[in-house]
Scaffold this motif. Structure first.
Motif, PDB file in Angstrom:
ATOM      1  N   PRO A 121       0.821  -1.216   0.000  1.00 49.54           N
ATOM      2  CA  PRO A 121       0.000   0.000   0.000  1.00 49.54           C
ATOM      3  C   PRO A 121       0.848   1.255   0.000  1.00 49.54           C
ATOM      4  O   PRO A 121       2.016   1.251   0.396  1.00 49.54           O
ATOM      5  N   PHE A 122       0.243   2.346  -0.445  1.00 51.54           N
ATOM      6  CA  PHE A 122       0.935   3.630  -0.406  1.00 51.54           C
ATOM      7  C   PHE A 122       1.404   3.960   0.998  1.00 51.54           C
ATOM      8  O   PHE A 122       2.454   4.584   1.197  1.00 51.54           O
ATOM      9  N   GLU A 123       0.633   3.518   1.987  1.00 51.92           N
ATOM     10  CA  GLU A 123       0.967   3.841   3.375  1.00 51.92           C
ATOM     11  C   GLU A 123       2.262   3.190   3.851  1.00 51.92           C
ATOM     12  O   GLU A 123       2.790   3.550   4.911  1.00 51.92           O
ATOM     13  N   ALA A 124       2.806   2.265   3.066  1.00 48.18           N
ATOM     14  CA  ALA A 124       4.063   1.621   3.462  1.00 48.18           C
ATOM     15  C   ALA A 124       5.225   2.610   3.447  1.00 48.18           C
ATOM     16  O   ALA A 124       6.259   2.380   4.080  1.00 48.18           O
ATOM     17  N   GLY A 125       5.054   3.706   2.732  1.00 52.72           N
ATOM     18  CA  GLY A 125       6.112   4.714   2.703  1.00 52.72           C
ATOM     19  C   GLY A 125       7.359   4.223   1.985  1.00 52.72           C
ATOM     20  O   GLY A 125       7.287   3.454   1.027  1.00 52.72           O
ATOM     21  N   ALA A 126       8.523   4.657   2.452  1.00 47.82           N
ATOM     22  CA  ALA A 126       9.784   4.213   1.857  1.00 47.82           C
ATOM     23  C   ALA A 126       9.955   2.721   2.086  1.00 47.82           C
ATOM     24  O   ALA A 126       9.691   2.207   3.173  1.00 47.82           O
ATOM     25  N   HIS A 127      10.402   2.021   1.033  1.00 51.12           N
ATOM     26  CA  HIS A 127      10.530   0.563   1.144  1.00 51.12           C
ATOM     27  C   HIS A 127      11.667   0.071   0.253  1.00 51.12           C
ATOM     28  O   HIS A 127      12.256   0.850  -0.519  1.00 51.12           O
ATOM     29  N   THR A 128      11.980  -1.207   0.322  1.00 48.85           N
ATOM     30  CA  THR A 128      13.143  -1.749  -0.375  1.00 48.85           C
ATOM     31  C   THR A 128      12.920  -1.962  -1.864  1.00 48.85           C
ATOM     32  O   THR A 128      13.833  -2.394  -2.563  1.00 48.85           O
ATOM     33  N   GLY A 129      11.720  -1.663  -2.369  1.00 50.81           N
ATOM     34  CA  GLY A 129      11.459  -1.801  -3.793  1.00 50.81           C
ATOM     35  C   GLY A 129      11.484  -0.485  -4.539  1.00 50.81           C
ATOM     36  O   GLY A 129      11.114  -0.438  -5.719  1.00 50.81           O
ATOM     37  N   LEU A 130      11.919   0.575  -3.883  1.00 53.91           N
ATOM     38  CA  LEU A 130      11.897   1.890  -4.514  1.00 53.91           C
ATOM     39  C   LEU A 130      12.828   1.982  -5.723  1.00 53.91           C
ATOM     40  O   LEU A 130      12.651   2.843  -6.577  1.00 53.91           O
ATOM     41  N   MET A 131      13.800   1.087  -5.808  1.00 53.93           N
ATOM     42  CA  MET A 131      14.719   1.109  -6.940  1.00 53.93           C
ATOM     43  C   MET A 131      14.103   0.512  -8.201  1.00 53.93           C
ATOM     44  O   MET A 131      14.650   0.645  -9.284  1.00 53.93           O
ATOM     45  N   GLY A 132      12.966  -0.167  -8.064  1.00 52.74           N
ATOM     46  CA  GLY A 132      12.304  -0.694  -9.252  1.00 52.74           C
ATOM     47  C   GLY A 132      11.903  -2.149  -9.132  1.00 52.74           C
ATOM     48  O   GLY A 132      12.177  -2.826  -8.129  1.00 52.74           O
ATOM     49  N   SER A 133      11.238  -2.647 -10.163  1.00 47.03           N
ATOM     50  CA  SER A 133      10.737  -4.023 -10.196  1.00 47.03           C
ATOM     51  C   SER A 133      11.884  -5.024 -10.312  1.00 47.03           C
ATOM     52  O   SER A 133      12.937  -4.715 -10.882  1.00 47.03           O
ATOM     53  N   PHE A 134      11.657  -6.226  -9.812  1.00 48.57           N
ATOM     54  CA  PHE A 134      12.635  -7.307  -9.985  1.00 48.57           C
ATOM     55  C   PHE A 134      11.958  -8.650  -9.755  1.00 48.57           C
ATOM     56  O   PHE A 134      10.900  -8.733  -9.120  1.00 48.57           O
TER      57      PHE A 134
END
Length: 284
Positions: free
Chosen positions: A198-211
């Motif tokens: 969810p958007f509410e998760a804030g900063a997370h480890t997937g911010l660099m992109g899909s994998f």
């Protein structure tokens, strides 16, 4: 049909050429004209001729009808898988081959529904926005990849989608409604889990992109990423470790399966459930 018949194929040139060569050989052995075979498989003789000369890419349902009409014992149904895979971008084909062999697939997608879960209409909208060439063939190739999910023993598949994927209107409201409904249907399969971050998760480890992470019974694990030019696969142990940790953290931050399904259903109804009227406002 003289122009169509004039080209002689080299069956070793490509899967498409081999398919066309074998189709002409089987048709002529059966003593059928282009028009006669076309009538038997519910298409035009012109289309048969185009496929025989590798000018047109065959589809799976066409191939199945060919086998029935020509009594070829599944030959064209087997060949069409190779043909359609060859229509994938050359840089993507090695990944597609490994995807076919995977026992476990884990994917995080930040912008689009994962290819294996896309509806035909959604795939057409995605591929039509960024690909040139035969769009029908490219869509058929993407749908062909999805056949691994229909196997008697399909890969165990975990999917984490950013909530942004649900709101990115690809192909229009009707296409999105069908796509989100499809995701809800897929969640009923015991070997396939879909979670929403969810958007509410804030900063997370997937911010660099899909994998994607692929695990196998008898091969090293693979991490796959893409940029706007091509894809990248690696079995480097450090990359595998980093990808695995990131994915575990994404799953932990994502909604539960039940809450994810509820969010998908809510977005489907609230964002795509009503058709706009002539004045642009939603109609009840």
């Amino acid at each position: 049909m003289v122009g169509v018949r004039s080209r002689e194929l080299d069956p070793s040139a490509s899967p498409l050429d081999y398919y066309g060569y074998e189709l002409r050989r089987a048709r002529e052995a059966a003593g059928l004209t282009l028009a006669q075979l076309g009538s038997a498989v519910f298409c035009t003789g012109s289309l048969i001729g185009q496929i025989e000369t590798a000018a047109k890419v065959p589809q799976r349902d066409f191939s199945e009808r060919l086998d029935a009409a020509l009594g070829t014992d599944g030959l064209f149904s087997r060949l069409v898988g190779l043909v359609l895979r060859s229509q994938l971008p050359s840089w993507f084909q090695p990944y597609a081959e490994m995807e076919q062999k995977a026992a476990y697939i884990s994917t995080y997608q930040c912008q689009l529904v994962y290819g294996l879960l896309q509806t035909e209409a959604y795939a057409r909208a995605v591929l039509g926005a960024r690909e040139e060439g035969d769009l029908d063939a490219k869509v058929a190739a993407r749908l062909e990849r999805q056949r691994i999910l229909e196997r008697e023993q399909p890969p165990v598949t975990w999917v984490v989608l950013s909530e942004a994927v649900l709101h990115q209107e690809v192909g229009g409201r009707e296409v999105m409604r069908e796509q989100l409904s499809h995701l809800l249907t897929l969640q009923k399969r015991r070997w396939l889990d879909v979670q929403v971050l969810p958007f509410e998760a804030g900063a997370h480890t997937g911010l660099m992109g899909s994998f994607n992470l692929l695990r196998f019974v008898s091969h090293p694990e693979i991490v796959y990423t893409e940029d706007f030019v091509q894809g990248h696969m690696t079995a480097n142990p450090e990359a595998i470790k980093e990808g695995s940790v990131r994915y575990d953290q994404l799953q932990a931050a994502a909604l539960s399966l039940t809450d994810s399904a509820a969010l998908i259903a809510r977005v489907m109804e609230e964002r795509y459930g009503n058709e706009p009227g002539p004045d642009g406002r939603d109609m009840a």
